[in-house]
Design an enzyme around this catalytic site. Structure first.
Site, PDB file in Angstrom:
ATOM      1  N   ALA A   1      -3.917   7.767  -4.863  1.00  0.00           N
ATOM      2  CA  ALA A   1      -2.599   7.185  -5.142  1.00  0.00           C
ATOM      3  C   ALA A   1      -2.853   5.732  -5.550  1.00  0.00           C
ATOM      4  CB  ALA A   1      -1.725   7.269  -3.905  1.00  0.00           C
TER       5      ALA A   1
ATOM      6  N   GLY B   1       0.821  -1.208   0.000  1.00  0.00           N
ATOM      7  CA  GLY B   1       0.000   0.000   0.000  1.00  0.00           C
ATOM      8  C   GLY B   1       0.848   1.247   0.000  1.00  0.00           C
ATOM      9  N   ASN B   2       0.234   2.380   0.254  1.00  0.00           N
ATOM     10  CA  ASN B   2       0.981   3.636   0.322  1.00  0.00           C
ATOM     11  C   ASN B   2       0.385   4.508   1.424  1.00  0.00           C
ATOM     12  OD1 ASN B   2      -1.117   5.475  -0.903  1.00  0.00           O
ATOM     13  ND2 ASN B   2      -0.881   3.989  -2.555  1.00  0.00           N
ATOM     14  N   ARG B   3       1.000   5.639   1.672  1.00  0.00           N
ATOM     15  CA  ARG B   3       0.644   6.444   2.854  1.00  0.00           C
ATOM     16  C   ARG B   3      -0.507   7.429   2.603  1.00  0.00           C
ATOM     17  NH1 ARG B   3       4.179   9.879   4.828  1.00  0.00           N
ATOM     18  NH2 ARG B   3       5.728   9.800   3.193  1.00  0.00           N
ATOM     19  N   SER B   4      -1.149   7.354   1.455  1.00  0.00           N
ATOM     20  CA  SER B   4      -2.207   8.335   1.192  1.00  0.00           C
ATOM     21  C   SER B   4      -3.377   8.147   2.160  1.00  0.00           C
ATOM     22  CB  SER B   4      -2.696   8.180  -0.246  1.00  0.00           C
ATOM     23  OG  SER B   4      -3.751   9.068  -0.466  1.00  0.00           O
TER      24      SER B   4
END
Ligand code: CTP
Length: 414
Positions: free
Chosen positions: A280, A213-216
């Site tokens: 994102a 995943g990502n930090r958005s």
């Protein structure tokens, strides 16, 4: 005020249906709860009647009377299958066969049951018949597993029911601004326009509990959806694992993975006047995610990643008929800005919102942002500000682009 039949089927999410009854009643609707025997194993029917502020119905056929909408939340895999095949073996499934009008369903079940092809085929059958499916979210399920299957939040379901009821008042309404924007005197190029916003960060499963995943957080996309709504637009928010509350008054569709964003954007973008890709979206996903949890061992776990589809580039490549297409770019420094200038042309966009993610306290998972708005007409730097103010600056630019495309349209047809 509408008369709503609220079906509740068996599952731990029946508890959440209590909140849904409360929200629908608070919105001024007359709610008739129709709990199945399975639901009553979790919550007594009397609880639902008390929250709906009605006495238990004396009429054995209360469900066959007039209803403006049928809402089923939670919807189990079993009742879903019955609906798909027209079975009528209890009060709720009978009501579903007798009902003519919007059907809103919020499935809730174990991830593997939700992902099973039989369940997905049944969901498709309902969708093809016009049912509105409020997708389950990803999260911890009652059995302790993590995955898709958790019922959508009651507030989200109530919002979608409200929109389904607005749609009922005649398709002419579709082309008109929402009532509240007329009442509050909102004007501008976004009034009555359809705006599709993607927000958050996608999660690509490695196995049933782990993901890439990502930090958005989704703050920027949520601020854009809220601001577009405030300006009188009809907003659909594709929500990828938001860590902030979505705004009121917008339609929310859960899109946890890049494939979900791709599918829902594809389906919904044709009707949109403006598409804002603030999410994102993962650029890569594991080729072969494990169906269950991969047990820990001492062997190196090698994961092969494949590229996902670039949704934004796909949208830019199509015929757009005046649709305004907005992309976001997170990069670092002057070289990043140059790459985003190129993106305007490479992906055939109308506006690129560039933010420099190397700056402390802005961008990903932050309350503030600082962006450069890049269009064919030039560039505008928007200084550091809370995300709602950045959203307003982005939508000022979108409104300018909408006006411009209207004028071009006029001079083209003159
Ligand atoms: N996007 C998309 N589909 C993807 C990846 C990204 O639609 N599979 C969209 C995002 O929503 C965003 C824009 O494309 O609006 C970002 O473009 P991208 O080329 O991915 O740029 P960056 O993320 O800034 O940088 P990089 O090229 O390094 O990925």
């Amino acid at each position: 005020m509408a008369r709503i039949l609220l079906g509740i089927t068996g599952g731990i999410a029946a508890y959440k249906a209590c909140e849904l009854v409360r929200l629908l009643v608070r919105a001024g609707h007359e709610v008739l709860p129709l709990p199945t025997p399975g639901a009553e194993r979790f919550v007594a029917a009397e609880t639902f009647y008390a929250l709906a502020r009605i006495a238990p119905p004396a009429d054995p056929y209360p469900h066959l009377g007039r209803a403006d909408a049928l809402v089923i939340a939670p919807l189990t895999a079993n009742t879903l299958a019955k609906l798909a095949h027209g079975l009528a073996d209890n009060v709720l499934t009978e009501a579903a066969l007798a009902h003519r009008g919007p059907l809103v369903v919020a499935p809730a079940m174990n991830t593997r049951m939700w992902e099973h092809p039989a369940t997905q085929a049944n969901v498709d059958v309902l969708r093809d018949r016009g049912a509105i499916v409020v997708e389950p979210g990803v999260g911890e399920l009652a059995e302790g597993e993590v995955g898709a299957g958790r019922m959508a939040e009651p507030a989200e379901i109530a919002t979608i029911v409200a929109q389904a009821l607005v749609g009922l008042e005649g398709s002419a309404l579709e082309a008109r601004p929402p009532e509240d924007s007329v009442q509050s005197g909102v004007s501008g190029a976004l009034v009555g326009k359809h705006v599709l916003v993607t927000a958050g960060g996608t999660r690509e499963p490695l196995d049933s509990v782990r993901f890439l995943g990502n930090r958005s957080s989704g703050r920027m996309g949520v601020a854009l959806a809220a601001e577009a709504r405030r300006r009188g637009a009809k907003v659909t928010l594709l929500a990828a694992n938001l860590t902030v509350d979505p705004p009121d008054g917008v339609q929310i569709v859960n899109t946890p993975t890049a494939a979900d964003v791709e599918r829902e954007t594809h389906v919904r973008s044709a009707a949109a006047d403006v598409v804002v890709m603030a999410a994102a979206v993962a650029d890569y996903r594991p080729v072969e995610p494990w169906a269950a949890k991969r047990p820990k061992d001492s062997v190196t776990w090698k994961v092969v990643l494949e590229p996902t589809a670039d949704v934004l580039a796909g949208l830019g490549a199509r015929e757009r008929n005046g649709q305004v297409l907005v992309g976001f770019g997170a990069e670092t420094g002057a070289a990043g800005l140059d790459r985003k200038r190129a993106m305007l042309h490479d992906k055939n966009l109308d506006l690129v919102v560039y933010n420099d993610v190397s700056r402390e306290g802005t961008g990903f998972d932050a309350d503030e942002n600082e962006v450069v708005l890049i269009t064919r007409a030039g560039e505008r730097a928007v200084p550091r500000a809370p995300k709602p103010l950045i959203a307003a600056a982005v939508l000022d630019e979108v409104e300018r682009l909408l006006e411009q495309s209207k004028q071009e349209d006029r001079s083209g047809s003159a």
